[in-house]
Scaffold this motif. Structure first.
Motif, PDB file in Angstrom:
ATOM      1  N   GLY A  20       0.818  -1.211   0.000  1.00  0.00           N
ATOM      2  CA  GLY A  20       0.000   0.000   0.000  1.00  0.00           C
ATOM      3  C   GLY A  20       0.850   1.258   0.000  1.00  0.00           C
ATOM      4  N   LYS A  21       1.915   1.254   0.801  1.00  0.00           N
ATOM      5  CA  LYS A  21       2.830   2.401   0.852  1.00  0.00           C
ATOM      6  C   LYS A  21       3.521   2.607  -0.503  1.00  0.00           C
ATOM      7  CE  LYS A  21       2.763   3.817   5.251  1.00  0.00           C
ATOM      8  NZ  LYS A  21       2.518   5.208   5.662  1.00  0.00           N
ATOM      9  N   PHE A  22       4.010   1.508  -1.064  1.00  0.00           N
ATOM     10  CA  PHE A  22       4.749   1.564  -2.337  1.00  0.00           C
ATOM     11  C   PHE A  22       3.845   2.083  -3.449  1.00  0.00           C
ATOM     12  CE2 PHE A  22       8.059  -1.019  -4.952  1.00  0.00           C
ATOM     13  CZ  PHE A  22       8.100  -0.025  -5.902  1.00  0.00           C
ATOM     14  N   ILE A  23       2.731   1.391  -3.699  1.00  0.00           N
ATOM     15  CA  ILE A  23       1.847   1.756  -4.805  1.00  0.00           C
ATOM     16  C   ILE A  23       1.263   3.145  -4.600  1.00  0.00           C
ATOM     17  CG2 ILE A  23      -0.236   1.126  -6.073  1.00  0.00           C
ATOM     18  CD1 ILE A  23       2.105  -0.780  -6.523  1.00  0.00           C
ATOM     19  N   GLY A  24       0.874   3.457  -3.355  1.00  0.00           N
ATOM     20  CA  GLY A  24       0.306   4.773  -3.078  1.00  0.00           C
ATOM     21  C   GLY A  24       1.285   5.899  -3.372  1.00  0.00           C
ATOM     22  N   THR A  25       2.540   5.728  -2.921  1.00  0.00           N
ATOM     23  CA  THR A  25       3.563   6.759  -3.173  1.00  0.00           C
ATOM     24  C   THR A  25       3.876   6.879  -4.649  1.00  0.00           C
ATOM     25  OG1 THR A  25       4.553   6.211  -1.017  1.00  0.00           O
ATOM     26  CG2 THR A  25       5.861   7.560  -2.511  1.00  0.00           C
ATOM     27  N   TYR A  26       3.949   5.737  -5.326  1.00  0.00           N
ATOM     28  CA  TYR A  26       4.251   5.731  -6.765  1.00  0.00           C
ATOM     29  C   TYR A  26       3.147   6.437  -7.554  1.00  0.00           C
ATOM     30  CZ  TYR A  26       4.765   3.903 -11.506  1.00  0.00           C
ATOM     31  OH  TYR A  26       4.875   3.784 -12.874  1.00  0.00           O
ATOM     32  N   VAL A  27       1.904   6.080  -7.300  1.00  0.00           N
ATOM     33  CA  VAL A  27       0.777   6.685  -8.026  1.00  0.00           C
ATOM     34  C   VAL A  27       0.715   8.185  -7.758  1.00  0.00           C
ATOM     35  CG1 VAL A  27      -1.744   6.776  -8.196  1.00  0.00           C
ATOM     36  CG2 VAL A  27      -0.579   4.557  -8.118  1.00  0.00           C
ATOM     37  N   PHE A  28       0.888   8.584  -6.501  1.00  0.00           N
ATOM     38  CA  PHE A  28       0.868  10.007  -6.166  1.00  0.00           C
ATOM     39  C   PHE A  28       1.983  10.755  -6.893  1.00  0.00           C
ATOM     40  CE2 PHE A  28       2.403  13.537  -3.534  1.00  0.00           C
ATOM     41  CZ  PHE A  28       1.248  14.313  -3.470  1.00  0.00           C
ATOM     42  N   SER A  29       3.187  10.172  -6.927  1.00  0.00           N
ATOM     43  CA  SER A  29       4.328  10.820  -7.594  1.00  0.00           C
ATOM     44  C   SER A  29       4.087  10.971  -9.086  1.00  0.00           C
ATOM     45  CB  SER A  29       5.606  10.003  -7.355  1.00  0.00           C
ATOM     46  OG  SER A  29       5.866   9.846  -5.982  1.00  0.00           O
ATOM     47  N   ILE A  30       3.589   9.900  -9.709  1.00  0.00           N
ATOM     48  CA  ILE A  30       3.329   9.945 -11.143  1.00  0.00           C
ATOM     49  C   ILE A  30       2.247  10.969 -11.475  1.00  0.00           C
ATOM     50  CG2 ILE A  30       2.277   8.626 -13.038  1.00  0.00           C
ATOM     51  CD1 ILE A  30       5.186   7.992 -12.771  1.00  0.00           C
ATOM     52  N   LEU A  31       1.160  10.960 -10.706  1.00  0.00           N
ATOM     53  CA  LEU A  31       0.082  11.929 -10.955  1.00  0.00           C
ATOM     54  C   LEU A  31       0.577  13.359 -10.782  1.00  0.00           C
ATOM     55  CD1 LEU A  31      -2.985  10.231  -9.203  1.00  0.00           C
ATOM     56  CD2 LEU A  31      -2.527  10.430 -11.657  1.00  0.00           C
ATOM     57  N   LEU A  32       1.439  13.565  -9.800  1.00  0.00           N
ATOM     58  CA  LEU A  32       1.972  14.907  -9.555  1.00  0.00           C
ATOM     59  C   LEU A  32       2.819  15.380 -10.726  1.00  0.00           C
ATOM     60  CD1 LEU A  32       2.291  17.274  -7.568  1.00  0.00           C
ATOM     61  CD2 LEU A  32       4.281  16.086  -6.616  1.00  0.00           C
ATOM     62  N   ILE A  33       3.744  14.536 -11.191  1.00  0.00           N
ATOM     63  CA  ILE A  33       4.637  14.954 -12.276  1.00  0.00           C
ATOM     64  C   ILE A  33       3.877  15.107 -13.585  1.00  0.00           C
ATOM     65  CG2 ILE A  33       5.366  12.630 -12.982  1.00  0.00           C
ATOM     66  CD1 ILE A  33       7.542  15.831 -12.837  1.00  0.00           C
ATOM     67  N   ILE A  34       2.863  14.249 -13.826  1.00  0.00           N
ATOM     68  CA  ILE A  34       2.075  14.371 -15.051  1.00  0.00           C
ATOM     69  C   ILE A  34       1.246  15.650 -15.019  1.00  0.00           C
ATOM     70  CG2 ILE A  34       0.116  13.388 -16.312  1.00  0.00           C
ATOM     71  CD1 ILE A  34       1.270  10.642 -15.786  1.00  0.00           C
ATOM     72  N   SER A  35       0.687  15.977 -13.871  1.00  0.00           N
ATOM     73  CA  SER A  35      -0.089  17.219 -13.739  1.00  0.00           C
ATOM     74  C   SER A  35       0.784  18.434 -14.022  1.00  0.00           C
ATOM     75  CB  SER A  35      -0.688  17.321 -12.331  1.00  0.00           C
ATOM     76  OG  SER A  35      -1.533  16.228 -12.060  1.00  0.00           O
ATOM     77  N   ILE A  36       1.992  18.420 -13.466  1.00  0.00           N
ATOM     78  CA  ILE A  36       2.927  19.533 -13.710  1.00  0.00           C
ATOM     79  C   ILE A  36       3.302  19.586 -15.188  1.00  0.00           C
ATOM     80  CG2 ILE A  36       5.240  20.400 -13.207  1.00  0.00           C
ATOM     81  CD1 ILE A  36       4.938  19.179 -10.389  1.00  0.00           C
ATOM     82  N   SER A  37       3.554  18.428 -15.789  1.00  0.00           N
ATOM     83  CA  SER A  37       3.923  18.376 -17.209  1.00  0.00           C
ATOM     84  C   SER A  37       2.805  18.910 -18.091  1.00  0.00           C
ATOM     85  CB  SER A  37       4.255  16.935 -17.609  1.00  0.00           C
ATOM     86  OG  SER A  37       5.330  16.434 -16.862  1.00  0.00           O
ATOM     87  N   ILE A  38       1.561  18.567 -17.762  1.00  0.00           N
ATOM     88  CA  ILE A  38       0.422  19.041 -18.547  1.00  0.00           C
ATOM     89  C   ILE A  38       0.289  20.556 -18.447  1.00  0.00           C
ATOM     90  CG2 ILE A  38      -2.104  19.041 -18.653  1.00  0.00           C
ATOM     91  CD1 ILE A  38      -2.045  16.070 -18.033  1.00  0.00           C
ATOM     92  N   VAL A  39       0.492  21.095 -17.255  1.00  0.00           N
ATOM     93  CA  VAL A  39       0.401  22.553 -17.065  1.00  0.00           C
ATOM     94  C   VAL A  39       1.459  23.262 -17.906  1.00  0.00           C
ATOM     95  CG1 VAL A  39       0.733  24.421 -15.407  1.00  0.00           C
ATOM     96  CG2 VAL A  39      -0.643  22.422 -14.778  1.00  0.00           C
ATOM     97  N   PHE A  40       2.704  22.787 -17.853  1.00  0.00           N
ATOM     98  CA  PHE A  40       3.781  23.405 -18.641  1.00  0.00           C
ATOM     99  C   PHE A  40       3.532  23.245 -20.138  1.00  0.00           C
ATOM    100  CE2 PHE A  40       6.197  23.337 -14.657  1.00  0.00           C
ATOM    101  CZ  PHE A  40       6.854  24.551 -14.722  1.00  0.00           C
ATOM    102  N   ASP A  41       3.070  22.047 -20.551  1.00  0.00           N
ATOM    103  CA  ASP A  41       2.820  21.808 -21.968  1.00  0.00           C
ATOM    104  C   ASP A  41       1.681  22.693 -22.472  1.00  0.00           C
ATOM    105  OD1 ASP A  41       3.447  19.714 -24.268  1.00  0.00           O
ATOM    106  OD2 ASP A  41       1.268  19.971 -24.208  1.00  0.00           O
TER     107      ASP A  41
END
Length: 371
Positions: A20-41
């Motif tokens: 739960g810790k692993f998958i939760g942290t991974y999903v949160f990190s990916i969503l965060l970086i993708i959100s930032i990437s979409i904003v910049f793009d």
């Protein structure tokens, strides 16, 4: 329901806690970086979207919806590493790992939920890279062609290729937009002797029929050489089968990224049967998808081994080492792919080279991990 699934998989409470810790942290990190990437793009391309009158529906569903899986796989290796280091360092800082080891759990037992989590992420990345992303790349590239004015290669000149054993096709000009070739010829050889020559003014690919290799020719003429005799037939129009497709005639940058893995294998096999050697980038793409998925296990072991020990300075040192190793891995991926395409390295070896090197790094880190 959760208890039954956990029992069915043979998972203990420790396993589900770490997964739960692993998958939760991974999903949160990916969503965060993708959100930032979409904003910049979006900030970078908003003026272009407005200039070319891109509809909101196309921007959201054709471009950004297909943007997400591509960048999920692209950033996956980096954020697997960061996620493992981040939550494992927190566990070590809270003395939870010390408590687990003191209770009799070995480090190998501790790694079990990490490996299960890595397997889940690896399977997801492989499926996305092999089947989802190629199709989404086609939609995204079509959007960029229309609304971002990114010109794609749509024509080819003086194309000559072997389309079968002893069969050579020649096209003076090919237009991929209309799937039409001009000044076409087809020569058949037996024992290095010409036995048939076909010529046609135009050759159009049948996009309506479900049959592959189905073409329609106009103003055709066939010369058949039978010993000392020559038989000539001609006509205005005719449907025929030529063992080639539009994708064989026009090569665009990044075309290999639009093929699913089964399509890549078929394309590579077909080109090799024709004697073509220009398939290295397609082989690299095929093997890279497998190697990148397997990298989840290696990076997980390195990250867990580095951060399982409690440090006075917190996660700063572990996170710093992790970032250096992550960017080194990504750099090796880029360099090894270039070696395969430009320096003649075997595509499989080049694709797996970063993993081979990092296996030794993982083994060294594993030996230094707390017991």
């Amino acid at each position: 329901m959760k208890i039954s699934i956990r029992k069915y998989l043979g998972l203990k409470r420790l396993d589900t806690y770490i997964i739960g810790k692993f998958i939760g942290t991974y999903v949160f990190s990916i969503l965060l970086i993708i959100s930032i990437s979409i904003v910049f793009d979006l900030n970078e391309n908003l003026a272009g979207f407005t200039e070319f009158h891109a509809p909101l529906r196309a921007i959201v569903f054709d471009y950004y919806l297909n943007f997400i899986p591509y960048y999920t796989v692209l950033f996956s290796s980096l954020f697997i590493f960061i996620s493992v280091i981040f939550f494992t360092t927190k566990l070590a800082g809270n003395s939870e790992i010390v408590a687990m080891l003191s209770a009799g759990a070995s480090f190998n037992r501790l790694l079990r939920p990490y490996i299960i989590s890595a397997a889940m992420i690896s399977a997801m990345n492989f499926y996305l890279a092999s089947y989802v992303i190629p199709n989404s790349n086609v939609i995204r590239q079509n959007f960029e062609t229309i609304y971002k004015n990114k010109r794609r290669v749509t024509t080819a000149e003086n194309v000559q290729l072997q389309v079968g054993k002893g069969v050579v096709a020649y096209i003076e000009h090919y237009d991929n937009v209309h799937k039409m070739a001009f000044n076409f010829s087809l020569d058949k050889f037996e024992n290095k002797k010409l036995v048939s020559h076909m010529s046609a003014s135009t050759l159009r690919y049948d996009t309506i029929s479900n049959e592959r290799y189905h073409w329609h020719v106009t103003n055709w003429r066939i010369r058949e050489l039978k010993g000392m005799r020559e038989v000539i037939t001609s006509g205005a129009e005719m449907d025929t089968v030529v063992m080639m497709e539009p994708m064989d005639l026009v090569f665009t940058k990044g075309q290999q990224e639009t093929f699913t893995s089964p399509e890549l294998l078929r394309y590579i096999s077909k080109q090799q049967d024709r004697g073509s050697t220009n398939v290295v980038q397609y082989q690299v793409e095929y093997y890279k998808r497998i190697a990148n998925s397997f990298a989840a296990f290696i990076l997980t072991i390195i990250g867990a081994s580095l951060s399982a020990q409690k440090r006075k300075r917190g996660m700063g040192l572990s996170l710093g080492i992790g970032l250096v190793l992550s960017f080194t891995y990504i750099l090796l991926q880029t360099i090894s792919a270039s070696f395969a395409i430009k320096a003649g390295f075997h595509p499989m070896l080049a694709s797996w080279m970063p993993n081979i090197i990092f296996v030794f790094v993982a083994f060294f880190c594993y030996l230094k991990a707390p017991r």
